[in-house]
Every structure is written in C-alpha cells, then in structure tokens.
Motif scaffolding. Structure first.
Motif, PDB file in Angstrom:
ATOM      1  N   GLU A  93      41.817  38.055  34.896  1.00 34.69           N
ATOM      2  CA  GLU A  93      42.411  38.185  33.443  1.00 34.69           C
ATOM      3  C   GLU A  93      42.818  39.735  33.414  1.00 34.69           C
ATOM      4  N   ARG A  94      41.861  40.549  33.844  1.00 35.59           N
ATOM      5  CA  ARG A  94      42.326  41.849  33.834  1.00 35.59           C
ATOM      6  C   ARG A  94      43.697  42.274  34.573  1.00 35.59           C
ATOM      7  N   MET A  95      43.608  41.617  35.791  1.00 29.56           N
ATOM      8  CA  MET A  95      44.701  41.608  36.742  1.00 29.56           C
ATOM      9  C   MET A  95      45.899  41.394  36.210  1.00 29.56           C
ATOM     10  N   ARG A  96      46.012  40.071  35.591  1.00 28.87           N
ATOM     11  CA  ARG A  96      47.200  39.436  34.917  1.00 28.87           C
ATOM     12  C   ARG A  96      47.670  40.481  33.622  1.00 28.87           C
ATOM     13  N   GLU A  97      46.743  41.232  32.903  1.00 29.16           N
ATOM     14  CA  GLU A  97      46.868  41.870  31.789  1.00 29.16           C
ATOM     15  C   GLU A  97      47.575  43.281  32.185  1.00 29.16           C
ATOM     16  N   GLU A  98      47.198  43.698  33.305  1.00 28.45           N
ATOM     17  CA  GLU A  98      47.593  45.080  33.804  1.00 28.45           C
ATOM     18  C   GLU A  98      48.916  44.783  34.750  1.00 28.45           C
ATOM     19  N   GLY A  99      49.462  43.507  34.939  1.00 26.43           N
ATOM     20  CA  GLY A  99      50.556  43.268  35.732  1.00 26.43           C
ATOM     21  C   GLY A  99      50.658  43.090  37.194  1.00 26.43           C
ATOM     22  N   ILE A 100      49.279  42.909  37.643  1.00 25.38           N
ATOM     23  CA  ILE A 100      49.073  42.673  39.192  1.00 25.38           C
ATOM     24  C   ILE A 100      49.333  41.078  39.165  1.00 25.38           C
ATOM     25  N   ASP A 101      50.629  40.900  39.465  1.00 26.37           N
ATOM     26  CA  ASP A 101      50.752  39.417  39.739  1.00 26.37           C
ATOM     27  C   ASP A 101      50.561  38.795  40.869  1.00 26.37           C
ATOM     28  N   ARG A 102      50.436  39.695  41.859  1.00 20.62           N
ATOM     29  CA  ARG A 102      50.232  38.979  43.289  1.00 20.62           C
ATOM     30  C   ARG A 102      49.370  39.815  44.153  1.00 20.62           C
ATOM     31  N   CYS A 103      48.549  39.096  45.185  1.00 20.64           N
ATOM     32  CA  CYS A 103      47.641  39.785  45.945  1.00 20.64           C
ATOM     33  C   CYS A 103      47.325  38.827  47.021  1.00 20.64           C
ATOM     34  N   VAL A 104      46.768  39.554  48.068  1.00 25.53           N
ATOM     35  CA  VAL A 104      46.344  38.900  49.241  1.00 25.53           C
ATOM     36  C   VAL A 104      44.813  39.024  49.372  1.00 25.53           C
ATOM     37  N   SER A 105      44.139  38.132  49.474  1.00 28.23           N
ATOM     38  CA  SER A 105      42.479  38.074  49.525  1.00 28.23           C
ATOM     39  C   SER A 105      42.272  38.019  50.933  1.00 28.23           C
ATOM     40  N   VAL A 106      41.840  39.092  51.621  1.00 29.07           N
ATOM     41  CA  VAL A 106      41.917  39.127  53.109  1.00 29.07           C
ATOM     42  C   VAL A 106      40.389  38.658  53.768  1.00 29.07           C
ATOM     43  N   ARG A 132      32.448  49.595  41.156  1.00 28.24           N
ATOM     44  CA  ARG A 132      33.192  48.396  41.867  1.00 28.24           C
ATOM     45  C   ARG A 132      34.586  48.318  41.735  1.00 28.24           C
ATOM     46  N   ASN A 133      35.427  48.390  42.707  1.00 30.93           N
ATOM     47  CA  ASN A 133      36.964  48.275  42.564  1.00 30.93           C
ATOM     48  C   ASN A 133      37.403  46.831  42.251  1.00 30.93           C
ATOM     49  N   GLU A 134      38.495  46.576  41.569  1.00 32.71           N
ATOM     50  CA  GLU A 134      39.166  45.370  41.434  1.00 32.71           C
ATOM     51  C   GLU A 134      40.603  45.607  41.321  1.00 32.71           C
ATOM     52  N   PRO A 135      41.395  44.477  41.643  1.00 35.18           N
ATOM     53  CA  PRO A 135      42.766  44.514  41.623  1.00 35.18           C
ATOM     54  C   PRO A 135      43.603  45.218  40.578  1.00 35.18           C
ATOM     55  N   ALA A 136      43.299  45.156  39.404  1.00 32.81           N
ATOM     56  CA  ALA A 136      43.707  45.838  38.126  1.00 32.81           C
ATOM     57  C   ALA A 136      43.973  47.477  38.447  1.00 32.81           C
ATOM     58  N   PHE A 137      42.839  47.915  39.155  1.00 32.23           N
ATOM     59  CA  PHE A 137      43.132  49.328  39.338  1.00 32.23           C
ATOM     60  C   PHE A 137      44.320  49.615  40.539  1.00 32.23           C
ATOM     61  N   VAL A 138      44.947  48.935  41.149  1.00 30.52           N
ATOM     62  CA  VAL A 138      45.878  49.245  42.126  1.00 30.52           C
ATOM     63  C   VAL A 138      46.932  49.973  41.190  1.00 30.52           C
ATOM     64  N   LYS A 139      46.912  49.987  40.057  1.00 28.23           N
ATOM     65  CA  LYS A 139      48.042  50.790  39.099  1.00 28.23           C
ATOM     66  C   LYS A 139      47.976  52.333  39.456  1.00 28.23           C
TER      67      LYS A 139
END
Ligand SMILES: [Zn+2]
Ligand SMILES: [Zn+2]
Length: 258
Positions: free
Chosen positions: A27-40, A219-226
């Motif tokens: 949810e936080r990812m979408r809110e921040e506009g992180i629309d895509r990711c690769v989970s490795v 803890r890091n999460e994709p939303a922080f890529v911004k």
C-alpha cells in the motif's frame, strides 16, 4: 502535479521481515508512486513463494538465482536456472556474483557459481543481477570472460569506486544505487553516482536491508526508494522527475519489459 513513478530494481519482498504487514508495505509503495519492482531471489528454496508474489501483484517481477554467499547442498546448474527462470514474470538471473566480505562460501565455488549463472542468462537472454562485495577484480574478470554483454547485467547495490563502475559500463552494464548512497560518509559513492550516465542508472532499496537516510537502521521497504532518487537528483543537479522517468525507462529496458 501528476505523481512521479519509480521502479525499485532490487528488493526482497518475499523475506520473512515482511510477513506481518506485507499488504501495508504494498500500500505504501503505491502511495509513494513505486509502481514497479523486481523481487530478487537468493536461493531456490523460496522460489515458488517469490513466483506467487509476482503472479499476484501487477508491477512486481522476480528473478531466479543463488546468492554468492549462500550455502546450498547442491550447486545450481545451467539447466536448472534455465528451467526455473522460464516464467513470464521472471525477468533476470540472480542475485549472484562474488562476495569476499563474509566467508560462508569458498571463493572457488563462488567463481564457478557465478559463471554458471551468466551462461544460463545468455541462454535465456535475461540480464544477470550481480552482487559484488569487496571482490571488484574477481567479479570484473568473470563478467568479461563470460561475456556479460551478450545478455546484459546490473551491478546491484553498487559500492565500489569509479574504476569498477567504468569497467562495468564498458561491458554494457547498468549501475544500481541503493540506500547506502545517502549515508553521510559515502561522498565517494555519491561522486560515482554523479558520473554514471543517466541512461545506465538504476535505483533500488535492497529491502529489507540498507534503509536510506532518514530511515537508516530501520527495516527498509520499496517506498523508501524515493529517498535514493532524491539523493541522486541532488548530486547530479537534475530534477527528481528526470531521475524517476529515466531510471524507470532504464529498468524497463534492462529487464526487457519494453
Ligand atoms: Zn546483494
Ligand atoms: Zn539483494
């Protein structure tokens, strides 16, 4: 202003760190506009979990591979990697590479494992996600000998000097920066980011690790890529919009999604 769109090129959303609140993380990812990711991937044991995650979420892709410092009972084979990566949402081979920071796996085994991954990647024509830690020379020799330029590759969580970045760029690779580019003491790394051409630059979180400032230590999460993007925009003296759109375009290109 329309919301910016970001691509987190490297995270580990299937890890147990996200077990309790994974839907909120999305949810936080979408809110921040992180629309895509690769989970490795870091091993084969949890690949089905990773695959399911990608199947169930738009804008989430996955990779197949074994981390250089991950102890396994049996070494992966080219055949296995080709088979396991044969999925519409599997966009890369890795993460793999060389890691001399910890010593769980002997250098000779890491070397052979890395070569196996590159051979598989060439076979299936997918890029290799390269993990390189304190092993610049060894990594670059293998990348060159195994002809990484034939399938493409990403130096993930880049933490080496310009000399290594230049060698990787000369092999046609992409350079991905994570939260450590925001750390106070990492002026040298920011200087590398400044020099990397805009058409080869990626951003990532490597979540759950390496949270950028001001989240450092959490803890890091994709939303922080911004925050990674903001830092690079600043050192390059360009707009956040440019970083967002160009790094997204680069990710789409290297993962062969366009
Ligand atoms: Zn890594
Ligand atoms: Zn990783």
């Amino acid at each position: 202003m329309t919301q910016l769109s970001f691509f987190d090129s490297h995270c580990h959303l299937d890890f147990p760190h996200f077990e309790d609140d994974r839907s909120e993380v999305f949810e936080r990812m979408r809110e921040e506009g992180i629309d895509r990711c690769v989970s490795v991937a870091v091993d084969f044991d949890h690949l089905s979990r990773l695959q399911k995650l990608a199947e169930n979420h738009d804008g989430v892709w996955f990779s197949a591979g074994v981390h250089p410092n991950h102890e396994v009972n049996e070494e992966p084979t080219v055949d296995q990697l080709c088979k396991l990566s044969n999925h519409v949402k599997c966009v890369a081979i890795g993460e793999t590479g060389m890691d001399f920071f910890r010593h769980h796996v002997e250098p000779e085994i890491q070397d052979a494992r890395f070569r196996t991954h590159i051979r598989a990647a060439r076979h299936v024509n997918k890029p290799v996600i390269v993990h390189n830690r304190e092993a610049d020379d060894a990594s670059m020799v293998i990348l060159k000998e195994e002809k990484i330029e034939k399938c493409g590759g990403i130096m993930h969580c880049f933490s080496s000097g310009w000399e290594t970045a230049k060698k990787a760029l000369d092999l046609g690779m992409y350079i991905s920066f994570s939260g450590n580019v925001t750390f106070k003491r990492n002026d040298e790394l920011r200087e590398v980011a400044r020099q990397v051409p805009m058409d080869r630059l990626l951003i990532e979180t490597d979540s759950p690790y390496l949270a950028p400032v001001p989240h450092r230590g959490k803890r890091n999460e994709p939303a922080f890529v911004k925050q990674v993007a903001e830092c690079i925009a600043e050192v390059k003296g360009i707009s956040l919009e440019s970083i967002a759109s160009e790094s997204t375009e680069n990710a789409l290109r290297v993962f062969k999604l366009i």
